[in-house]
Design an enzyme around this catalytic site. Structure first.
Site, PDB file in Angstrom:
ATOM      1  N   GLU A 188       8.257  -0.471  57.401  1.00  0.00           N
ATOM      2  CA  GLU A 188       7.580  -0.300  56.111  1.00  0.00           C
ATOM      3  C   GLU A 188       8.583  -0.090  54.976  1.00  0.00           C
ATOM      4  O   GLU A 188       8.435   0.810  54.139  1.00  0.00           O
ATOM      5  CB  GLU A 188       6.571   0.850  56.180  1.00  0.00           C
ATOM      6  CG  GLU A 188       5.415   0.573  57.126  1.00  0.00           C
ATOM      7  CD  GLU A 188       4.270   1.562  56.984  1.00  0.00           C
ATOM      8  OE1 GLU A 188       4.488   2.649  56.427  1.00  0.00           O
ATOM      9  OE2 GLU A 188       3.154   1.232  57.420  1.00  0.00           O
ATOM     10  N   GLU A 259      -0.079  -2.969  62.491  1.00  0.00           N
ATOM     11  CA  GLU A 259      -0.776  -1.676  62.503  1.00  0.00           C
ATOM     12  C   GLU A 259      -2.168  -1.827  61.913  1.00  0.00           C
ATOM     13  O   GLU A 259      -2.338  -1.828  60.695  1.00  0.00           O
ATOM     14  CB  GLU A 259       0.009  -0.603  61.723  1.00  0.00           C
ATOM     15  CG  GLU A 259       1.294  -0.161  62.388  1.00  0.00           C
ATOM     16  CD  GLU A 259       1.930   1.034  61.694  1.00  0.00           C
ATOM     17  OE1 GLU A 259       1.234   1.693  60.884  1.00  0.00           O
ATOM     18  OE2 GLU A 259       3.121   1.297  61.956  1.00  0.00           O
TER      19      GLU A 259
END
Length: 718
Positions: A188, A259
């Site tokens: 991320e 995710e």
């Protein structure tokens, strides 16, 4: 008509689903490539469903059952992070034992015929202490995390190569015939890249090139990194990637969702986030309809943050609302509804992966995503985005879709699954007390000694930063000082400010007050009345942390601990003690002697309970023994009578507890704390509890955990 087709279709899917394979099992994988449509394993396209399970958040004894249930849920891949601060707790000293045995975990996955996505990071976030980074990194000269910084890149590459070499030595990459089909570098990075300006862009390019240079023979991915350099695949994280993800940064890369949050993390003082099975299914189906070919559920099983492994303010149970709950029990209908989704989609894998996509408008808020191939058949996803039910006409047939729902048409005709229609019955988790620890004579008490300034070895004329002294070896740091009162002081009080998480203020050995922050409140301010004496007064303040942060730019610059201490006398100007002499003591005596282990119990003098004095004592260690419950089901301690602290069973920490930090509804965020069966003996188990605030150990109970209702993924169609 639609219901009859749905019944027929699901019956057919559930009968043949066990035998359905696209192109061979995980253990036979020889090579992984990709194109713009999907991953390609052994020359064949794959449409893959994945589930996140983190090996250190459960025990090795639990792994086989968790993996088995995951596979039975229609999952093809198990995805896990690699936890740097577990594996290299000290520079150059590695640990791959017990819950840290990554190789054993991957081999168990291989033995059950599933693939692995290995997210090396090595920064992982994951609501894990310090985002997985070992704290010793902060003391490396010139260190700046996660940017174009030579010290960080050196250690990051060294650890990444260590893991890659370990996997290669065990033959675990798909290029060697092993189960690992993907590896991830970084995590991320888009969340922090802007803070590093041009060094962020150069770092992420370096990270991708470094990873590819390790020659694993399988693709590398970067989640939430739109500028992932070729050939690294950028992927999506979130709850609605079918709506929010613009796709990979190259037409030659597949659309992947690393995710898909099945719930959300939970912090102390907050309620659990409940995401419905219908919502998860809708967005997963939409992602596939929009050419997605890999979906990972984060988490599929969350597990437990044992010891001090959770990050700032996060509760000990992790993603308990996942399809497999904290204990590994099925959470219905989430588990079963997603299992049926996987079966429905896999039944049309050939047209999905080989066919041509056509998108049709069927109304103002209705669409059809059609995949059709002359040789591989046809499948359609009918999407109703409306908040009310809709009658949809498609290829001369009428279909009734529920509000906010997607229907899957096998052969572009038979409605075999609808995301908003749940056919699996809900189950309920039940806790059954098997022992209440309410016999006073069975408890012993040891109280921490409150240190005073003269007895401390480190003294300065300033308030030092908490973690510079503790090095994250303990949550606790004592700040001690002394001041002389020469004149009367009316209405005396003490005021403290701290950037740590918890403070307990003692004046002349008496508790004056306690305070804490939260994930939203970063500065702890405490004003409390005190009793002072003429002459010398002692101040001892215990600063506590509840985990280090797991994310953000410049984490190495974060500071914690006391920043201000003042004494006030009525309306007079406060006496600022912040720059007085302060002495420091790191940790607690009970921690230093490892009071939670059998062999160390005699290193302190324990008190027997007398006239109820065992209750409501701050900074107290309690010990007792108990027998393990019959059976092999999950076990937990109900701690609602206590305040805040940590629990050990036979020397193993089952995590921090904080039941006094209530939600807006007036309930603890977590009351029951998991004891893995592997930690227990049939009899004579040692229970040690450290209580910070004061509680009643006579109210603690031992419970078995089970579910009633639907314990298997069964529906009216099976």
């Amino acid at each position: 008509m639609e219901m009859g087709r749905l019944v027929f279709g699901l019956c057919l899917i559930l009968i043949v689903g066990t035998f359905l394979e696209f192109s061979g099992g995980a253990t036979a994988a020889k090579g992984v490539t990709y194109d713009g449509r999907s991953l390609i394993i052994d020359g064949q396209r794959k449409l893959l469903f994945s589930g996140s399970i983190h090996y250190p958040r459960s025990t090795p004894e639990m792994w086989p059952s968790l993996i088995k249930k995951t596979k039975e849920g229609g999952i093809d891949v198990i995805q896990t992070y690699v936890f740097w601060n577990l594996h290299e707790p000290k520079l150059g000293q590695y640990d791959f034992s017990g819950r840290n045995d990554l190789v054993k975990f991957i081999k168990e996955i291989r033995s059950q015929g599933l693939y692995v996505c290995l997210r090396i990071g090595p920064f992982i976030e994951a609501e894990w202490n310090y985002g997985g980074l070992p704290f010793w990194l902060r003391d490396v000269p010139g260190m700046v995390y996660r940017t174009d910084n030579e010290p960080f890149k050196f250690h990051m590459q060294k650890f990444t190569a260590k893991i890659v070499d370990l996997m290669k030595s065990e033959g675990l990459y798909a290029s060697q015939g092993g189960p690992i089909i993907l590896s991830q570098i970084e995590n991320e990075y888009a969340n922090v890249e802007g803070a590093f300006h041009e060094k962020g862009a150069s770092y992420i390019k370096w990270a991708g090139q470094m990873a590819v240079g390790l020659k694993t023979g399988v693709p590398w991915i970067m989640c939430k990194s739109p500028d992932a350099p070729d050939p690294v695949i950028n992927t999506c994280n979130g709850m609605k990637c079918g709506e929010t993800f613009p796709g990979p940064n190259s037409p030659n890369k597949p659309k992947m969702w690393t995710e898909d949050w099945t719930s959300f993390f939970q912090v102390y003082g907050k309620e659990p986030y409940i995401r419905s099975a219908e919502d998860i299914a809708f967005h997963a189906a939409l992602f596939v309809a929009k050419n997605g070919s890999y979906i990972n559920y984060y988490m599929y099983h969350g597990g437990t943050n044992f010891g001090r492994t959770s990050s700032s303010y996060f509760i000990t149970g992790y993603y308990d609302q996942a399809p497999l709950d904290e204990y590994g029990l099925l959470r219905q209908p989430k588990y079963g509804h997603l299992k049926e989704l996987h079966a429905a989609i896999k039944s049309s894998a050939n047209p999905l992966l080989q066919g041509k996509q056509t998108i049709l408008s069927l109304g103002p808020m209705q669409q059809a995503y059609v995949f059709e191939d002359a040789n591989n058949g046809c499948v359609a996803f009918l999407v109703n985005n409306d908040a009310k039910a809709s009658q949809i006409q498609f290829r001369n047939n009428a279909y009734s879709l529920s509000p906010k729902s997607i229907g899957i048409l096998q052969n572009c005709k038979n409605l075999i699954y609808e995301t908003a229609k749940v056919n699996v019955k809900m189950n309920t988790r039940v806790t059954t007390p098997v022992q209440v620890f309410n016999v006073p004579d069975n408890w012993n008490l040891f109280r921490e000694t409150i240190p005073a300034f003269p007895g401390t070895s480190l003294k300065t004329n300033a308030l030092l930063e908490h973690t510079n002294l503790t090095k994250d070896k303990t949550d606790y740091l004592w700040y001690t000082s002394s001041f002389k009162l020469d004149s009367p002081c009316t209405n005396p009080s003490i005021y403290t400010e701290s950037s740590g998480h918890v403070v307990h203020v003692f004046v002349n050995n008496a508790l004056a007050g306690s305070g804490h922050g939260s994930r939203d409140i970063r500065v702890v301010k405490l004003q409390a009345p005190v009793s002072l004496i003429n002459g010398q007064n002692n101040i001892s303040i215990l600063s506590g942390m509840v985990g280090l942060p797991d994310s953000g730019a410049y984490m190495e610059r974060r500071s914690y601990g006391l920043t201000k201490v003042q004494i006030s006398c009525g309306g007079t100007k406060p006496i600022d003690l912040s720059r007085s002499q302060w002495g420091y003591s790191v940790g607690l005596l009970g921690e230093k002697v490892r009071l939670y282990q059998w062999k160390n119990l005699n290193r302190v003098k324990w008190s027997m309970n007398k006239a109820g004095l065992i209750k409501n004592r701050p900074l107290a260690w309690y010990k007792t023994t108990f027998d393990g419950p019959n059976g092999d089901g999950p076990v937990g301690l109900h701690m609602s009578s206590m305040g805040k602290g940590e629990i050990w069973v036979n020397g193993e920490s089952i995590g921090r507890y904080w039941v006094s930090f209530l939600t807006p509804a007036g309930q603890p965020s977590q009351s029951i704390y998991h004891i893995p069966r592997a930690f227990l003996k049939p009899s004579g188990n040692l229970l040690v509890v450290f209580e910070e605030e004061g509680g009643d150990p006579l109210g603690i109970s031992l419970n078995t955990i089970s579910v009633v209702g639907s314990s298997q993924a069964q529906s009216q169609f099976s």
